[in-house]
Design a protein around this motif. Structure first.
Motif, PDB file in Angstrom:
ATOM      1  N   GLN A 101      90.545  76.208 -31.743  1.00  0.00           N
ATOM      2  CA  GLN A 101      89.252  75.903 -31.147  1.00  0.00           C
ATOM      3  C   GLN A 101      88.417  75.025 -32.068  1.00  0.00           C
ATOM      4  N   GLY A 102      87.718  74.069 -31.477  1.00  0.00           N
ATOM      5  CA  GLY A 102      86.787  73.233 -32.230  1.00  0.00           C
ATOM      6  C   GLY A 102      87.423  72.147 -33.064  1.00  0.00           C
ATOM      7  N   VAL A 103      88.730  71.926 -32.904  1.00  0.00           N
ATOM      8  CA  VAL A 103      89.412  70.907 -33.695  1.00  0.00           C
ATOM      9  C   VAL A 103      89.113  69.526 -33.096  1.00  0.00           C
ATOM     10  N   SER A 104      88.852  68.534 -33.918  1.00  0.00           N
ATOM     11  CA  SER A 104      88.540  67.192 -33.438  1.00  0.00           C
ATOM     12  C   SER A 104      89.804  66.501 -32.944  1.00  0.00           C
ATOM     13  N   LYS A 105      89.583  65.446 -32.179  1.00  0.00           N
ATOM     14  CA  LYS A 105      90.717  64.700 -31.628  1.00  0.00           C
ATOM     15  C   LYS A 105      91.539  64.042 -32.734  1.00  0.00           C
ATOM     16  N   ASN A 106      90.881  63.512 -33.745  1.00  0.00           N
ATOM     17  CA  ASN A 106      91.590  62.864 -34.856  1.00  0.00           C
ATOM     18  C   ASN A 106      92.479  63.862 -35.604  1.00  0.00           C
TER      19      ASN A 106
END
Length: 416
Positions: A101-106
């Motif tokens: 959860q909350g991980v960025s796309k990059n």
């Protein structure tokens, strides 16, 4: 008893679901299948499979997936109308990549690259298959191109198969996707079946299902081609209804009349796929109409300018008729209006119908506006047709305790 029992089939011969056991290797399907096998063994990035609806794209993909080498791991995406980030996450989840959860796309992109690199070290090849790819938004297709950049110095880390309708080819030819189009190294297209392939297709499916009867004549297949244009899905639908029509007549032979009954039931005809006018033809017709209208206007104006021709009136002398006695009759007292009852068109002879859908509602009245369901009728149930009101048909069941009710006409096959 249903038509399956009547013809002693082991299973449904013309089911429209993509059952690879009934995969038919026509010239176009065999070529597409072999091209996909070649692609997965190569180091190319993108391949496309294009075909009109019903030509067999999905069953070709299922056959291809079933015969993938053991070192290939794949993800299969269907109905991919997703935005770029949602599509990216769906792909990762299908490959079994854990998303926090909350991980960025990059961060996801970097982690997925490591995931693919590890798979490559294990000797695995990764394949992403997208069906109905014509529904992909432009932005999402660009996301796939970016994913294809995941590669080592020598080879690709992931391959893509895009399958879809001709609109997919149109989309790939757009200016916005020119970079993606340049990366597509293998393009295959499924075409319609010709007359000889239609006959082989029908015989193959009937025999696969255990048919032991007499196969139709050449005229039957020509009629089937005229109605379906060689589209496998339409062939399946038409043949299923034709078998139902033959069963209702208790005939073990399929004839042209059964095809015509099936086509009428499916609202198909021999002009279903007739070519449409081109824009140039439409413009020509419009110009001709304008010229005719202008000519009519000139003739009208010319006639208006001509002097009127004098004519002497013709006088006809008539003798006066004698005056007759006038008898005034009292007006009859109008009868009070009564509620109109629906007129049922009764059949002079007993006709049978055949339920062509599962869980058809048998209703006490010809309406869906109230709770009037008497029972459910299964697909294949025979009924006696009593009459009709508009699109509603009154039927009687053939059970030990007959039930009379109403069903909607679209779900009943009634042979002529």
């Amino acid at each position: 008893m249903s038509y399956i029992d009547f013809f002693e089939f082991k299973e449904h011969p013309f089911r429209i679901t993509p059952d690879v056991e009934f995969y038919f290797t026509s010239e176009t399907h065999s070529g597409s299948f072999e091209s996909l096998k070649y692609f997965v063994g190569s180091d190319e990035g993108f391949s496309t499979l294009i075909g009109e609806p019903g030509t067999g794209k999905t069953i070709t993909l299922r056959k291809f997936i079933n015969e993938l080498p053991k070192d290939v791991e794949y993800a299969y995406i269907l109905f991919p109308s997703l935005e770029p980030e949602d599509m990216f996450r769906a792909v990762l989840e299908d490959f079994g990549y854990k998303i926090e959860q909350g991980v960025s796309k990059n961060t996801l992109f970097s982690g997925f690259r490591d995931f693919l690199t590890d798979k490559k070290k294990q000797g695995k090849r990764i394949l992403l298959i997208i069906d109905e790819a014509q529904n992909l938004p432009i932005e999402t297709m660009e996301e796939l191109r970016i994913l294809s950049n995941l590669e080592t110095e020598k080879e690709k880390l992931i391959q893509f198969v895009l399958a879809g309708q001709p609109e997919l080819a149109d989309k790939l030819n757009s200016q916005k996707l020119r970079q993606l189009k340049q990366r597509i190294s293998l393009q295959t297209e499924l075409s319609l079946l010709n007359l000889q392939e239609i006959e082989r297709y029908v015989v193959f499916r009937l025999s696969k299902a255990g048919f032991n009867g007499k196969y139709p004549s050449n005229k039957f297949y020509k009629k089937l081609q005229n109605i379906t244009k060689g589209n496998p899905r339409l062939i399946n639908l038409t043949m299923e209804r034709a078998l139902m029509a033959a069963y209702l007549k208790q005939s073990s032979f399929l004839v042209n009349e059964d095809i015509e009954t099936a086509a009428e039931s499916l609202k198909l005809n021999e002009q279903t796929t007739a070519p449409t006018e081109t824009n140039s033809n439409k413009i020509t017709y419009l110009l001709v109409a304008i010229i005719i209208a202008m000519a009519g206007l000139l003739v009208y104006q010319f006639m208006q300018k001509q002097p009127p021709v004098e004519t002497k009136p013709t006088v006809i002398k008539q003798e006066p008729e004698p005056v007759k006695d006038i008898i005034v009759k009292p007006k009859p007292t109008p009868k009070p209006k009564q509620a109109e009852e629906p007129v049922i068109k009764k059949k002079s002879t007993v006709k049978k119908g055949y339920v062509i859908t599962d869980n058809l509602n048998l209703r006490s009245k010809p309406t869906t506006k109230e709770k009037n369901i008497l029972m459910k009728l299964n697909k294949g149930t025979s009924v006696i047709v009593k009459g009709n009101v508009g699109k509603w048909i009154m039927v009687e069941t053939l059970s030990d305790t007959p039930v009379i009710g109403w069903v909607y006409s679209d779900f009943i096959l009634i042979p002529e």
